[in-house]
Design a protein around this motif. Structure first.
Motif, PDB file in Angstrom:
ATOM      1  N   THR A  36       8.250  -4.206   4.603  1.00  0.00           N
ATOM      2  CA  THR A  36       6.948  -4.505   4.002  1.00  0.00           C
ATOM      3  C   THR A  36       7.096  -4.636   2.493  1.00  0.00           C
ATOM      4  O   THR A  36       8.060  -4.143   1.896  1.00  0.00           O
ATOM      5  N   ASP A  37       6.091  -5.272   1.873  1.00  0.00           N
ATOM      6  CA  ASP A  37       6.071  -5.329   0.411  1.00  0.00           C
ATOM      7  C   ASP A  37       5.240  -4.176  -0.136  1.00  0.00           C
ATOM      8  O   ASP A  37       4.843  -3.267   0.620  1.00  0.00           O
ATOM      9  N   ALA A  38       4.953  -4.193  -1.425  1.00  0.00           N
ATOM     10  CA  ALA A  38       4.237  -3.084  -2.052  1.00  0.00           C
ATOM     11  C   ALA A  38       2.822  -2.916  -1.518  1.00  0.00           C
ATOM     12  O   ALA A  38       2.246  -1.823  -1.605  1.00  0.00           O
TER      13      ALA A  38
ATOM     14  N   ILE B  53      -2.822  -4.405  11.802  1.00  0.00           N
ATOM     15  CA  ILE B  53      -2.090  -3.346  11.103  1.00  0.00           C
ATOM     16  C   ILE B  53      -1.271  -2.585  12.130  1.00  0.00           C
ATOM     17  O   ILE B  53      -1.808  -2.058  13.109  1.00  0.00           O
ATOM     18  N   LEU B  54       0.032  -2.513  11.898  1.00  0.00           N
ATOM     19  CA  LEU B  54       0.951  -1.796  12.785  1.00  0.00           C
ATOM     20  C   LEU B  54       1.203  -0.398  12.220  1.00  0.00           C
ATOM     21  O   LEU B  54       1.770  -0.248  11.137  1.00  0.00           O
ATOM     22  N   ALA B  55       0.755   0.604  12.944  1.00  0.00           N
ATOM     23  CA  ALA B  55       0.933   2.003  12.530  1.00  0.00           C
ATOM     24  C   ALA B  55       1.407   2.823  13.724  1.00  0.00           C
ATOM     25  O   ALA B  55       0.967   3.950  13.945  1.00  0.00           O
ATOM     26  N   SER B  56       2.305   2.226  14.490  1.00  0.00           N
ATOM     27  CA  SER B  56       2.707   2.813  15.778  1.00  0.00           C
ATOM     28  C   SER B  56       3.828   3.832  15.673  1.00  0.00           C
ATOM     29  O   SER B  56       4.256   4.386  16.678  1.00  0.00           O
TER      30      SER B  56
ATOM     31  N   GLY C  51      -1.072   8.004   2.568  1.00  0.00           N
ATOM     32  CA  GLY C  51      -1.069   7.091   1.435  1.00  0.00           C
ATOM     33  C   GLY C  51      -0.718   5.671   1.851  1.00  0.00           C
ATOM     34  O   GLY C  51      -1.348   4.705   1.412  1.00  0.00           O
ATOM     35  N   ASP C  52       0.294   5.553   2.696  1.00  0.00           N
ATOM     36  CA  ASP C  52       0.698   4.247   3.222  1.00  0.00           C
ATOM     37  C   ASP C  52      -0.453   3.571   3.968  1.00  0.00           C
ATOM     38  O   ASP C  52      -0.720   2.383   3.792  1.00  0.00           O
ATOM     39  N   GLY C  53      -1.103   4.329   4.830  1.00  0.00           N
ATOM     40  CA  GLY C  53      -2.183   3.772   5.624  1.00  0.00           C
ATOM     41  C   GLY C  53      -3.344   3.311   4.768  1.00  0.00           C
ATOM     42  O   GLY C  53      -3.931   2.246   5.017  1.00  0.00           O
ATOM     43  N   THR C  54      -3.687   4.096   3.756  1.00  0.00           N
ATOM     44  CA  THR C  54      -4.774   3.708   2.860  1.00  0.00           C
ATOM     45  C   THR C  54      -4.480   2.369   2.192  1.00  0.00           C
ATOM     46  O   THR C  54      -5.348   1.486   2.116  1.00  0.00           O
ATOM     47  N   MET C  55      -3.250   2.204   1.721  1.00  0.00           N
ATOM     48  CA  MET C  55      -2.873   0.942   1.089  1.00  0.00           C
ATOM     49  C   MET C  55      -2.948  -0.222   2.072  1.00  0.00           C
ATOM     50  O   MET C  55      -3.435  -1.308   1.737  1.00  0.00           O
ATOM     51  N   ALA C  56      -2.489  -0.006   3.300  1.00  0.00           N
ATOM     52  CA  ALA C  56      -2.538  -1.070   4.305  1.00  0.00           C
ATOM     53  C   ALA C  56      -3.977  -1.468   4.624  1.00  0.00           C
ATOM     54  O   ALA C  56      -4.294  -2.656   4.771  1.00  0.00           O
ATOM     55  N   GLY C  57      -4.869  -0.474   4.728  1.00  0.00           N
ATOM     56  CA  GLY C  57      -6.267  -0.778   5.001  1.00  0.00           C
ATOM     57  C   GLY C  57      -6.914  -1.562   3.873  1.00  0.00           C
ATOM     58  O   GLY C  57      -7.648  -2.536   4.106  1.00  0.00           O
TER      59      GLY C  57
ATOM     60  N   ALA D 177       2.472 -13.392   8.163  1.00  0.00           N
ATOM     61  CA  ALA D 177       1.195 -13.471   7.454  1.00  0.00           C
ATOM     62  C   ALA D 177       0.087 -12.748   8.201  1.00  0.00           C
ATOM     63  O   ALA D 177      -0.049 -12.890   9.423  1.00  0.00           O
ATOM     64  N   HIS D 178      -0.682 -11.948   7.458  1.00  0.00           N
ATOM     65  CA  HIS D 178      -1.862 -11.244   7.964  1.00  0.00           C
ATOM     66  C   HIS D 178      -1.519 -10.082   8.897  1.00  0.00           C
ATOM     67  O   HIS D 178      -2.389  -9.568   9.588  1.00  0.00           O
ATOM     68  N   VAL D 179      -0.241  -9.684   8.900  1.00  0.00           N
ATOM     69  CA  VAL D 179       0.184  -8.491   9.638  1.00  0.00           C
ATOM     70  C   VAL D 179       0.683  -7.471   8.620  1.00  0.00           C
ATOM     71  O   VAL D 179       1.574  -7.766   7.820  1.00  0.00           O
ATOM     72  N   PHE D 180       0.119  -6.284   8.671  1.00  0.00           N
ATOM     73  CA  PHE D 180       0.479  -5.205   7.762  1.00  0.00           C
ATOM     74  C   PHE D 180       1.087  -4.063   8.582  1.00  0.00           C
ATOM     75  O   PHE D 180       0.871  -3.958   9.788  1.00  0.00           O
ATOM     76  N   ALA D 181       1.855  -3.211   7.916  1.00  0.00           N
ATOM     77  CA  ALA D 181       2.473  -2.068   8.610  1.00  0.00           C
ATOM     78  C   ALA D 181       2.484  -0.875   7.681  1.00  0.00           C
ATOM     79  O   ALA D 181       2.592  -1.008   6.452  1.00  0.00           O
ATOM     80  N   CYS D 182       2.363   0.327   8.255  1.00  0.00           N
ATOM     81  CA  CYS D 182       2.277   1.523   7.425  1.00  0.00           C
ATOM     82  C   CYS D 182       2.764   2.739   8.192  1.00  0.00           C
ATOM     83  O   CYS D 182       2.962   2.704   9.404  1.00  0.00           O
ATOM     84  N   GLY D 183       2.944   3.837   7.453  1.00  0.00           N
ATOM     85  CA  GLY D 183       3.399   5.085   8.054  1.00  0.00           C
ATOM     86  C   GLY D 183       4.883   5.077   8.333  1.00  0.00           C
ATOM     87  O   GLY D 183       5.650   4.308   7.737  1.00  0.00           O
ATOM     88  N   ASP D 184       5.296   5.926   9.260  1.00  0.00           N
ATOM     89  CA  ASP D 184       6.724   6.081   9.552  1.00  0.00           C
ATOM     90  C   ASP D 184       7.358   4.791  10.041  1.00  0.00           C
ATOM     91  O   ASP D 184       8.562   4.589   9.876  1.00  0.00           O
TER      92      ASP D 184
END
Length: 296
Positions: free
Chosen positions: A249-251, A105-108, A278-284, A258-265
Motif C-alpha cells: 500500500t501507499d501512504a 477496504i481489505l482488513a482481513s 491508526g491504519d484503519g482510520t487512514m484507510a477509511g 484502483a479504489h481498493v484500500f488495505a489496512c491493519g496486519d
C-alpha cells in the motif's frame, strides 16, 4: 444494493476504517468471518485508554458503536472472491448472495505460521508471544526466552532485556557471527545452542539433551501470510519482508488496484491494536475522499 464501501474484516483495523465512513453517512457493509488475529490473547496492552482491557471486549464495544450508525450493515460471512464491475466491485460470499460496492477496504488480517515445536501452539498468546511492547511488561522482569525461527530472532533478543533477563534459544536456526555475539553480550543475553524438543509446563523449553530451561514467558517470530481470496482475485500486489508477506500500500493505504484500500496486519509488517486502528482510520478517510473527489 450498491454500497459506497465494503470492508472485508471486522476486527480493529476494519472497525476503525468504518468509523469515519459511518460518520460521513456513507452506505457501508462490513463482512467479517470472525477470526481476530489476537483471539488467543485474553488482554490487550499498549492501546491508549484501553491498556489491559480484554481484547474481545475492545472489539465488541467498537462493533456496537459502529452499528449504532444507521448507514452501516454487518454480515457474518466469508468473502471468497471479487471482480471489478462498471460500478466498482462485486464480492462473492460463501453461501450467500453477491454484494456490490463502489470502493473496497481489505482488513482481513493475516495467518500466522508458528514454529514446529510441540507444546508451543497451545501456549500462543498466553505464555508465548511475538510483541514485547504488548506483553513484555506483564512478565514482571521474569526470565524470558527467545525461540529463534531465523536470524530475525536477533531483533527480539536485543530488545527483550529491557523486560527481563533474556536467553536466545538458537534451535539450529542460525549461528551468530562475532559482531552479533558482541551485541548479545553487551545486552546481557545468554545463548543456548541446543535444539528445543518441546515447550512444557508454564513456558519451559525442553531441550533435545533432556535439560529443561524454565521461563516466565517465551517470544518467537511467526511467519505471517495474507490469506485473502479477494486480494488474489483482484491481483493486488504483495510486499515480502523478513516476517512474511503483506499487501503493498501507499501512504494513504491504497493498494495497486484502483479504489481498493488495505489496512491493519494485512498491510503492514508487525501488528498491534493501536497500529491497526491508526491504519484503519487512514484507510477509511482515504476511501471516503476517493468517493468525493472522483465525482468532480
Amino acid at each position: 444494493m450498491l454500497y459506497d464501501v465494503i470492508i472485508i474484516g471486522g476486527s480493529y483495523a476494519g472497525l476503525a476504517a468504518a468509523l469515519p465512513l459511518a460518520r460521513a453517512r456513507r452506505q457501508l457493509l462490513v463482512i467479517d468471518a470472525g477470526q481476530r488475529r489476537n483471539r488467543f490473547a485474553e488482554h490487550s496492552h499498549g492501546f491508549l485508554t484501553q491498556d489491559g482491557s480484554r481484547a474481545a471486549d475492545i472489539a465488541a464495544v467498537a462493533r456496537a458503536q459502529i452499528l449504532a450508525y444507521d448507514t452501516v450493515q454487518w454480515l457474518d460471512a466469508r468473502a471468497t472472491g471479487a471482480r471489478p464491475t462498471e460500478e466498482g466491485f462485486a464480492i462473492d460470499i460463501e453461501g450467500g448472495a453477491t454484494r456490490r460496492a463502489k470502493r473496497l477496504i481489505l482488513a482481513s488480517g493475516v495467518v500466522d505460521t508458528l514454529p514446529d515445536v510441540p507444546g508451543l501452539p497451545q501456549r500462543w498468546g498466553r505464555q508465548v508471544f511475538h510483541c514485547p511492547y504488548c506483553h513484555g511488561y506483564e512478565l514482571q522482569q521474569g526470565r524470558i526466552g527467545v525461540l529463534a525461527t531465523s536470524e530475525l530472532a536477533m531483533h527480539q533478543a536485543l530488545l527483550l532485556p529491557d523486560w527481563g533477563p533474556t536467553t536466545l534459544l538458537l534451535n539450529g536456526c542460525f549461528t551468530p557471527d562475532a559482531q552479533q555475539l558482541a551485541q548479545l553480550q553487551a545486552r546481557g543475553v545468554q545463548i543456548e545452542a541446543g535444539a528445543v524438543r518441546e515447550i512444557a509446563g508454564h513456558a519451559d523449553a525442553v531441550l533435545a539433551d533432556g535439560r529443561v530451561l524454565a521461563f516466565d514467558g517465551l517470544f518467537t517470530a511467526p511467519r505471517s501470510s495474507v490469506e485473502s481470496p479477494v486480494a488474489r482475485a483482484l491481483g493486488c500486489e504483495m510486499a515480502e519482508g523478513p516476517m512474511g508477506v503483506v499487501l503493498q500500500t501507499d501512504a494513504l493505504k491504497a493498494t495497486s488496484v484502483a479504489h481498493v484500500f488495505a489496512c491493519g496486519d494485512a498491510a503492514r509488517f508487525g501488528g498491534s491494536v493501536p497500529l491497526a486502528v491508526g491504519d484503519g482510520t487512514m484507510a477509511g478517510l482515504a476511501a471516503h475522499r476517493s468517493l468525493v473527489f472522483a465525482a468532480h
